[in-house]
Design a protein around this motif. Structure first.
Motif, PDB file in Angstrom:
ATOM      1  N   GLU A 283       0.754  -1.217  -0.027  1.00 21.51           N
ATOM      2  CA  GLU A 283       0.171  -0.019   0.039  1.00 21.51           C
ATOM      3  C   GLU A 283       0.915   1.414   0.040  1.00 21.51           C
ATOM      4  OE1 GLU A 283      -3.750   1.947   2.512  1.00 21.51           O
ATOM      5  OE2 GLU A 283      -2.774   0.180   3.324  1.00 21.51           O
ATOM      6  N   LYS A 284       1.841   1.138   0.765  1.00 21.12           N
ATOM      7  CA  LYS A 284       2.837   2.444   0.861  1.00 21.12           C
ATOM      8  C   LYS A 284       3.580   2.682  -0.539  1.00 21.12           C
ATOM      9  CE  LYS A 284       3.824   1.982   5.834  1.00 21.12           C
ATOM     10  NZ  LYS A 284       4.900   1.352   6.718  1.00 21.12           N
ATOM     11  N   PHE A 285       3.983   1.440  -1.131  1.00 23.28           N
ATOM     12  CA  PHE A 285       4.528   1.760  -2.348  1.00 23.28           C
ATOM     13  C   PHE A 285       3.513   2.171  -3.418  1.00 23.28           C
ATOM     14  CE2 PHE A 285       6.360  -0.320  -6.301  1.00 23.28           C
ATOM     15  CZ  PHE A 285       7.803   0.333  -6.328  1.00 23.28           C
ATOM     16  N   VAL A 286       2.427   1.479  -3.431  1.00 27.24           N
ATOM     17  CA  VAL A 286       1.648   2.036  -4.479  1.00 27.24           C
ATOM     18  C   VAL A 286       0.915   3.602  -4.350  1.00 27.24           C
ATOM     19  CG1 VAL A 286      -0.999   1.806  -5.507  1.00 27.24           C
ATOM     20  CG2 VAL A 286       0.612  -0.211  -4.986  1.00 27.24           C
ATOM     21  N   ASN A 287       0.861   3.874  -3.277  1.00 24.34           N
ATOM     22  CA  ASN A 287       0.455   5.162  -2.816  1.00 24.34           C
ATOM     23  C   ASN A 287       1.879   6.362  -3.417  1.00 24.34           C
ATOM     24  OD1 ASN A 287      -1.968   4.615  -1.720  1.00 24.34           O
ATOM     25  ND2 ASN A 287      -1.412   4.487   0.210  1.00 24.34           N
ATOM     26  N   TRP A 288       3.048   5.771  -2.991  1.00 21.82           N
ATOM     27  CA  TRP A 288       4.054   6.487  -3.394  1.00 21.82           C
ATOM     28  C   TRP A 288       4.306   6.558  -4.722  1.00 21.82           C
ATOM     29  CZ3 TRP A 288       8.343   4.893  -6.205  1.00 21.82           C
ATOM     30  CH2 TRP A 288       9.431   5.759  -6.059  1.00 21.82           C
ATOM     31  N   LYS A 290       1.943   6.675  -7.203  1.00 19.09           N
ATOM     32  CA  LYS A 290       0.779   7.377  -7.552  1.00 19.09           C
ATOM     33  C   LYS A 290       1.060   8.829  -7.355  1.00 19.09           C
ATOM     34  CE  LYS A 290      -3.176   4.351  -6.607  1.00 19.09           C
ATOM     35  NZ  LYS A 290      -4.344   4.096  -5.807  1.00 19.09           N
ATOM     36  N   ARG A 291       1.988   9.204  -6.396  1.00 18.89           N
ATOM     37  CA  ARG A 291       2.242  10.652  -6.225  1.00 18.89           C
ATOM     38  C   ARG A 291       3.334  10.926  -7.063  1.00 18.89           C
ATOM     39  NH1 ARG A 291       1.983   8.988  -0.903  1.00 18.89           N
ATOM     40  NH2 ARG A 291       4.412   9.352  -0.574  1.00 18.89           N
ATOM     41  N   ASN A 292       4.045   9.986  -7.583  1.00 20.46           N
ATOM     42  CA  ASN A 292       5.302  10.363  -8.325  1.00 20.46           C
ATOM     43  C   ASN A 292       5.481   9.868  -9.856  1.00 20.46           C
ATOM     44  OD1 ASN A 292       7.569  11.030  -6.231  1.00 20.46           O
ATOM     45  ND2 ASN A 292       6.270   9.729  -5.152  1.00 20.46           N
ATOM     46  N   LEU A 293       4.332   9.594 -10.195  1.00 18.73           N
ATOM     47  CA  LEU A 293       4.085   9.440 -11.917  1.00 18.73           C
ATOM     48  C   LEU A 293       4.117  10.802 -12.601  1.00 18.73           C
ATOM     49  CD1 LEU A 293       1.104   6.854 -11.922  1.00 18.73           C
ATOM     50  CD2 LEU A 293       3.859   6.326 -12.276  1.00 18.73           C
TER      51      LEU A 293
END
Length: 293
Positions: A283-288, A290-293
């Motif tokens: 979850e942390k990796f996915v959210n990160w 999403k913010r850095n695409l």
């Protein structure tokens, strides 16, 4: 619960049997395990007594595993490998929170890897472990939490996060052609290099240039890096992702064979299994991301 403890063999016994199976003799197994020949034989006897099944045939030349024991060793080897990997993961990250990520070699190296330092700074409690996978796999059968995937949404039972599209460019060694090509049609007579996981890439490229390319022949490669190296050595024309082609062009090792980069039908995704509950580190990796695409 694992079941009755009497069905859980000791690690030394399993190691002894696996080593004899893999190395072929009790003598070689004893040398690898730093044991005596008799100690290896004794460990296997203990295992036979515990499970009540004959595992080896003892004759004058040594120990020979039964067919049943050989099949059992395949499972033992997989279990021992998983145990070793889990122990190594715990050792390098005793606080827990490891994320096992399967990557595509070229895209993982050139697109994702440069970004991981930022994730590590934001989430120092999560250790990202990378391994290469070229095709889809069963998340339940492998110790992977997420994966990079190229193509369409054809991986069942997973969540998708689109990361990027892709454009490709035909490239070749400088001087491969006596003069610059003036049309896409001229490439039909060239030696074309192919990637195993994208068997229709050249056909799609020709189709985008309003040309038919049935039965395109040429050398086959399992990774972009080896295909690019073959192109550098003048072995043919490679259809590379733009990000990889531009690196080689900037180095002077390759040049554009014809035209501009063209979009492919596939896209790059992060995929992870539809499990409930979701792992916190995923979850942390996915959210990160999403913010850095």
């Amino acid at each position: 619960m694992f079941g009755p403890r009497r069905y859980l063999p000791s690690i030394p016994s399993l190691l002894a049997l696996e080593a004899v199976d893999r190395l072929g003799t009790a003598t070689a197994a004893a040398e690898e395990l730093a044991l005596t020949h008799s100690a290896v034989s004794r460990q296997i006897k203990v295992l036979e007594g515990q499970i009540g099944v004959r595992l080896v045939v003892r004759d004058g030349s040594g120990l020979k595993l039964t067919r049943t024991a050989q099949e059992y060793c395949e499972k033992i080897r997989a279990v021992l490998t998983d145990l070793s990997r889990s122990t190594l993961t715990l050792r390098v990250n005793p606080a827990g929170g490891s994320l096992n990520l399967a990557i595509l070699p070229a895209f993982g190296l050139h697109w994702l890897a440069p970004k991981l330092k930022s994730f590590a700074q934001e989430h120092p409690e999560v250790t990202v472990n990378l391994s290469t996978r070229l095709t889809r796999f069963d998340f339940d059968a492998e110790q992977q939490d997420a994966a990079l995937h190229y193509g369409t949404r054809d991986w069942h039972g997973v969540h998708y996060l689109r990361l990027a599209g892709e454009r490709v460019l035909p490239v070749c060694a400088p001087g491969l052609f006596a003069r610059p090509l003036r049309s896409a049609e001229a490439l039909q007579a060239a030696t074309l290099l192919h990637l195993q996981t994208r068997p229709g890439a050249w056909e799609n490229w020709f189709r985008q240039h309003d040309l038919s390319a049935g039965g395109v022949a040429g050398m086959l490669f399992d990774q972009f890096s080896t295909m690019a190296q073959a192109a550098v050595h003048g072995m043919g024309v490679a259809l590379l992702p733009e990000y990889l082609a531009q690196i080689e062009i900037a180095r002077g090792r390759l040049v554009s064979a014809f035209g501009d980069p063209t979009p492919t039908e596939g896209q790059y995704f992060l995929v992870w299994p539809q499990r409930d509950p979701e792992k916190p580190q995923v979850e942390k990796f996915v959210n990160w991301l999403k913010r850095n695409l």
